[in-house]
Scaffold this motif. Structure first.
Motif, PDB file in Angstrom:
ATOM      1  N   GLY A 305     -16.081  -1.459 -19.234  1.00 35.99           N
ATOM      2  CA  GLY A 305     -17.059  -1.662 -20.303  1.00 35.99           C
ATOM      3  C   GLY A 305     -17.081  -3.095 -20.769  1.00 35.99           C
ATOM      4  O   GLY A 305     -16.835  -4.022 -19.996  1.00 35.99           O
ATOM      5  N   ALA A 306     -17.361  -3.277 -22.059  1.00 34.92           N
ATOM      6  CA  ALA A 306     -17.512  -4.618 -22.624  1.00 34.92           C
ATOM      7  C   ALA A 306     -16.245  -5.065 -23.332  1.00 34.92           C
ATOM      8  O   ALA A 306     -15.390  -4.256 -23.700  1.00 34.92           O
ATOM      9  CB  ALA A 306     -18.688  -4.650 -23.592  1.00 34.92           C
ATOM     10  N   SER A 307     -16.135  -6.363 -23.531  1.00 34.09           N
ATOM     11  CA  SER A 307     -14.980  -6.933 -24.223  1.00 34.09           C
ATOM     12  C   SER A 307     -15.013  -6.575 -25.704  1.00 34.09           C
ATOM     13  O   SER A 307     -16.063  -6.292 -26.270  1.00 34.09           O
ATOM     14  CB  SER A 307     -14.978  -8.457 -24.073  1.00 34.09           C
ATOM     15  N   ALA A 308     -13.830  -6.601 -26.325  1.00 34.02           N
ATOM     16  CA  ALA A 308     -13.672  -6.338 -27.761  1.00 34.02           C
ATOM     17  C   ALA A 308     -14.138  -4.949 -28.140  1.00 34.02           C
ATOM     18  O   ALA A 308     -14.580  -4.725 -29.263  1.00 34.02           O
ATOM     19  CB  ALA A 308     -14.403  -7.394 -28.587  1.00 34.02           C
ATOM     20  N   GLY A 309     -14.052  -4.018 -27.206  1.00 36.23           N
ATOM     21  CA  GLY A 309     -14.366  -2.626 -27.488  1.00 36.23           C
ATOM     22  C   GLY A 309     -13.205  -1.752 -27.088  1.00 36.23           C
ATOM     23  O   GLY A 309     -12.073  -2.206 -26.915  1.00 36.23           O
ATOM     24  N   THR A 310     -13.479  -0.474 -26.907  1.00 36.98           N
ATOM     25  CA  THR A 310     -12.414   0.469 -26.576  1.00 36.98           C
ATOM     26  C   THR A 310     -12.306   0.724 -25.080  1.00 36.98           C
ATOM     27  O   THR A 310     -11.441   1.479 -24.658  1.00 36.98           O
ATOM     28  CB  THR A 310     -12.651   1.800 -27.300  1.00 36.98           C
ATOM     29  N   ALA A 311     -13.192   0.129 -24.286  1.00 42.54           N
ATOM     30  CA  ALA A 311     -13.181   0.352 -22.844  1.00 42.54           C
ATOM     31  C   ALA A 311     -12.200  -0.584 -22.160  1.00 42.54           C
ATOM     32  O   ALA A 311     -11.770  -1.594 -22.720  1.00 42.54           O
ATOM     33  CB  ALA A 311     -14.579   0.163 -22.258  1.00 42.54           C
ATOM     34  N   GLY A 312     -11.851  -0.240 -20.918  1.00 39.91           N
ATOM     35  CA  GLY A 312     -10.947  -1.067 -20.137  1.00 39.91           C
ATOM     36  C   GLY A 312     -11.673  -1.736 -18.986  1.00 39.91           C
ATOM     37  O   GLY A 312     -12.869  -2.005 -19.056  1.00 39.91           O
ATOM     38  N   GLY A 313     -10.960  -1.979 -17.878  1.00 30.91           N
ATOM     39  CA  GLY A 313     -11.555  -2.653 -16.733  1.00 30.91           C
ATOM     40  C   GLY A 313     -11.594  -4.159 -16.909  1.00 30.91           C
ATOM     41  O   GLY A 313     -11.127  -4.701 -17.909  1.00 30.91           O
ATOM     42  N   ILE A 314     -12.148  -4.827 -15.920  1.00 32.21           N
ATOM     43  CA  ILE A 314     -12.258  -6.279 -16.016  1.00 32.21           C
ATOM     44  C   ILE A 314     -13.368  -6.690 -16.967  1.00 32.21           C
ATOM     45  O   ILE A 314     -13.487  -7.867 -17.313  1.00 32.21           O
ATOM     46  CB  ILE A 314     -12.509  -6.907 -14.632  1.00 32.21           C
ATOM     47  N   LYS A 315     -14.216  -5.764 -17.373  1.00 28.91           N
ATOM     48  CA  LYS A 315     -15.310  -5.910 -18.322  1.00 28.91           C
ATOM     49  C   LYS A 315     -16.602  -6.337 -17.606  1.00 28.91           C
ATOM     50  O   LYS A 315     -16.594  -7.101 -16.632  1.00 28.91           O
ATOM     51  CB  LYS A 315     -14.986  -6.910 -19.432  1.00 28.91           C
ATOM     52  N   VAL A 316     -17.711  -5.821 -18.114  1.00 31.61           N
ATOM     53  CA  VAL A 316     -19.011  -6.085 -17.502  1.00 31.61           C
ATOM     54  C   VAL A 316     -19.396  -7.553 -17.628  1.00 31.61           C
ATOM     55  O   VAL A 316     -20.120  -8.085 -16.777  1.00 31.61           O
ATOM     56  CB  VAL A 316     -20.101  -5.198 -18.136  1.00 31.61           C
ATOM     57  N   THR A 317     -18.927  -8.230 -18.676  1.00 31.39           N
ATOM     58  CA  THR A 317     -19.238  -9.655 -18.815  1.00 31.39           C
ATOM     59  C   THR A 317     -18.560 -10.460 -17.706  1.00 31.39           C
ATOM     60  O   THR A 317     -19.156 -11.399 -17.169  1.00 31.39           O
ATOM     61  CB  THR A 317     -18.766 -10.160 -20.185  1.00 31.39           C
ATOM     62  N   THR A 318     -17.335 -10.108 -17.375  1.00 32.21           N
ATOM     63  CA  THR A 318     -16.640 -10.795 -16.283  1.00 32.21           C
ATOM     64  C   THR A 318     -17.384 -10.605 -14.969  1.00 32.21           C
ATOM     65  O   THR A 318     -17.585 -11.560 -14.204  1.00 32.21           O
ATOM     66  CB  THR A 318     -15.209 -10.255 -16.152  1.00 32.21           C
ATOM     67  N   PHE A 319     -17.794  -9.368 -14.704  1.00 29.67           N
ATOM     68  CA  PHE A 319     -18.547  -9.084 -13.481  1.00 29.67           C
ATOM     69  C   PHE A 319     -19.860  -9.858 -13.460  1.00 29.67           C
ATOM     70  O   PHE A 319     -20.230 -10.442 -12.428  1.00 29.67           O
ATOM     71  CB  PHE A 319     -18.826  -7.586 -13.387  1.00 29.67           C
ATOM     72  N   ALA A 320     -20.573  -9.886 -14.586  1.00 30.51           N
ATOM     73  CA  ALA A 320     -21.858 -10.580 -14.642  1.00 30.51           C
ATOM     74  C   ALA A 320     -21.688 -12.080 -14.426  1.00 30.51           C
ATOM     75  O   ALA A 320     -22.501 -12.711 -13.733  1.00 30.51           O
ATOM     76  CB  ALA A 320     -22.538 -10.310 -15.985  1.00 30.51           C
ATOM     77  N   VAL A 321     -20.640 -12.652 -15.013  1.00 27.86           N
ATOM     78  CA  VAL A 321     -20.407 -14.087 -14.843  1.00 27.86           C
ATOM     79  C   VAL A 321     -20.187 -14.420 -13.370  1.00 27.86           C
ATOM     80  O   VAL A 321     -20.789 -15.364 -12.828  1.00 27.86           O
ATOM     81  CB  VAL A 321     -19.202 -14.533 -15.689  1.00 27.86           C
TER      82      VAL A 321
END
Length: 446
Positions: A305-321
């Motif tokens: 999911g997204a940064s500064a939320g409750t989700a994990g992963g590398i984050k969608v912003t990292t993938f988009a960048v």
């Protein structure tokens, strides 16, 4: 002077210490005889694994949550989920505010590290906003679920309230813990259960900065920050793509979507497309899915999911960048531009570092599974990715793993919740600023 320096000088070190303390406290509480439904108490590995999974809002379990843990134990798990969702340092800042009605600089730095806020002056409002938003969303979802459990399934109202509150908190915090042995498979065709839980998962996965900005500027999308635009665009793409992918591959699978009617297949496909955003609930049997579906869900879980939320992963912003970095390189552009904004070089390096460290953690752990267990590559990779991305989906092998591999999953959940860079920064003993640069030279790439 050196003797008087605090042991934890870096805010990232404080965050790691805070989460570790919460896991240790949760382990101790779950080892109490009162936390277990049967006689005696839980052993250390069971308690540690459950506590880490709850604090890291993962949802992987080695014992059956509704039957193994007592009401007290389930309440402890719920509290650990909430603490992990708030963030230990954010939660600590709230306690400081309640006691002293003010935040000191050290407390602000701790909260800033956890909430990813940019300005120290905004920390107080951010912390209060995180608490208010979390409790409001959880209360709304709990109300809907309580009504459904009570009216639709003739559940006694006290039990319906407990079920609604537990699953609401678990869903918004992307934890994936359920009070049913088969997760939510018994409600696969019930939109009044699946859709509220999916909505809470999506809201928690967007991140608090996005939720705050949408509340302030939802009528002015042109004024949204670059972060919000990236999160909304990428999240929408992954939600739609994940839903179509799972639905298409599992449409005729007799073990998952096959027996359902068309509306049921669409609902279950959407629900399973949302859950890899690091929630961990399942309305169909994940173990019966096709290996190709597992692989696709590995990708969805890894991104998260997204940064500064409750989700994990590398984050969608990292993938988009990284996507736009590749896009700019292929087009031969000198700079990386996203939504008419130029991306700074340090952001690109940070995104690359996060991905490479994450890949190393997942690949290395998968190799360990293949060497020391008899499980196949697809199942091992799925379980490792689920733990690292703090998802909680499982092919059913977690409880059968040897204790060392279960402890490895605990480490992955801990690292995945805090982020590779946060952990690496916290463990760094020295920080040195280089006062010079070396001459430039270009190696051959490709």
């Amino acid at each position: 002077m050196k003797r008087n320096r605090p042991l934890l000088r870096h805010p990232a070190q404080m965050v790691v210490a805070g989460f570790a303390t919460a896991v240790a406290a949760g382990t101790g509480l779950l080892m109490l005889p009162a936390a277990k439904a049967g006689p005696g108490g839980a052993d250390a590995v069971e308690a540690l694994f459950t506590a880490a999974s709850a604090v890291c809002v993962t949802g992987l379990v080695v014992v059956d949550t509704p039957s193994y843990w007592s009401g007290f134990g389930q309440a402890v798990i719920l509290g650990l989920i909430q603490v992990g969702g708030f963030g230990i340092m954010t939660f600590a800042s709230v306690l400081v505010m309640l006691v002293s009605h003010r935040l000191g600089l050290r407390a602000r730095l701790r909260a800033a590290s956890e909430t990813k806020s940019l300005g120290l002056g905004e920390i107080r409002s951010v912390v209060v906003g995180v608490v208010k938003a979390s409790l409001l969303i959880e209360a709304v979802i709990a109300f809907v679920l309580t009504l459904r459990f009570g009216l639709g399934y003739d559940t006694p109202w006290p039990e319906a309230l407990w079920l609604g509150a537990f699953h609401s908190v678990s869903a918004f915090n992307n934890a994936g813990f359920a009070l049913y042995s088969d997760s939510l498979m018994g409600f696969v065709g019930d939109p009044w259960i699946c859709l509220p839980i999916a909505s809470a998962v999506i809201a928690g996965g967007l991140g608090f900065p996005v939720l705050f900005e949408l509340r302030r500027r939802w009528r002015r999308p042109r004024g949204w920050s670059l972060h919000t635009k990236i999160v909304l665009a990428a999240s929408s793409g992954f939600l739609v793509g994940g839903t179509l992918f799972v639905t298409a591959l599992e449409w005729g699978n007799p073990g998952t979507l096959g027996p359902l009617d068309v509306p049921g297949k669409l609902l279950a496909g959407f629900f399973q497309g949302v859950m890899p955003r690091t929630a961990g609930f399942n309305s169909v049997d994940t173990a019966e899915m096709n290996p190709a579906t597992w692989l696709g869900m590995d990708v969805l879980m890894f991104v998260g999911g997204a940064s500064a939320g409750t989700a994990g992963g590398i984050k969608v912003t990292t993938f988009a960048v990284l996507f736009f970095v590749i896009y700019a390189e292929v087009r031969g552009e000198a700079s990386v531009n996203i939504f008419h904004r130029r991306l700074q070089g340090d952001v690109q390096r940070q995104a690359l570092t996060v991905v490479l460290l994450s890949v190393a953690a997942v690949v290395g752990s998968t190799v360990v599974f293949l060497v020391f267990t008899d499980f196949s590559l697809d199942r091992s990779l799925f379980e490792v990715t689920s733990a690292f991305a703090t998802v909680g989906l499982s092919t059913g092998i977690t409880a059968d793993l040897p204790a060392p591999e279960q402890l490895l999953l605990v480490a992955l959940m801990f690292i995945g919740r805090l982020g590779p860079i946060t952990v690496a920064s916290a463990l760094a003993l020295r920080q040195r600023a280089r006062l010079y640069d070396f001459p430039e030279e270009r190696p051959v790439i490709g």
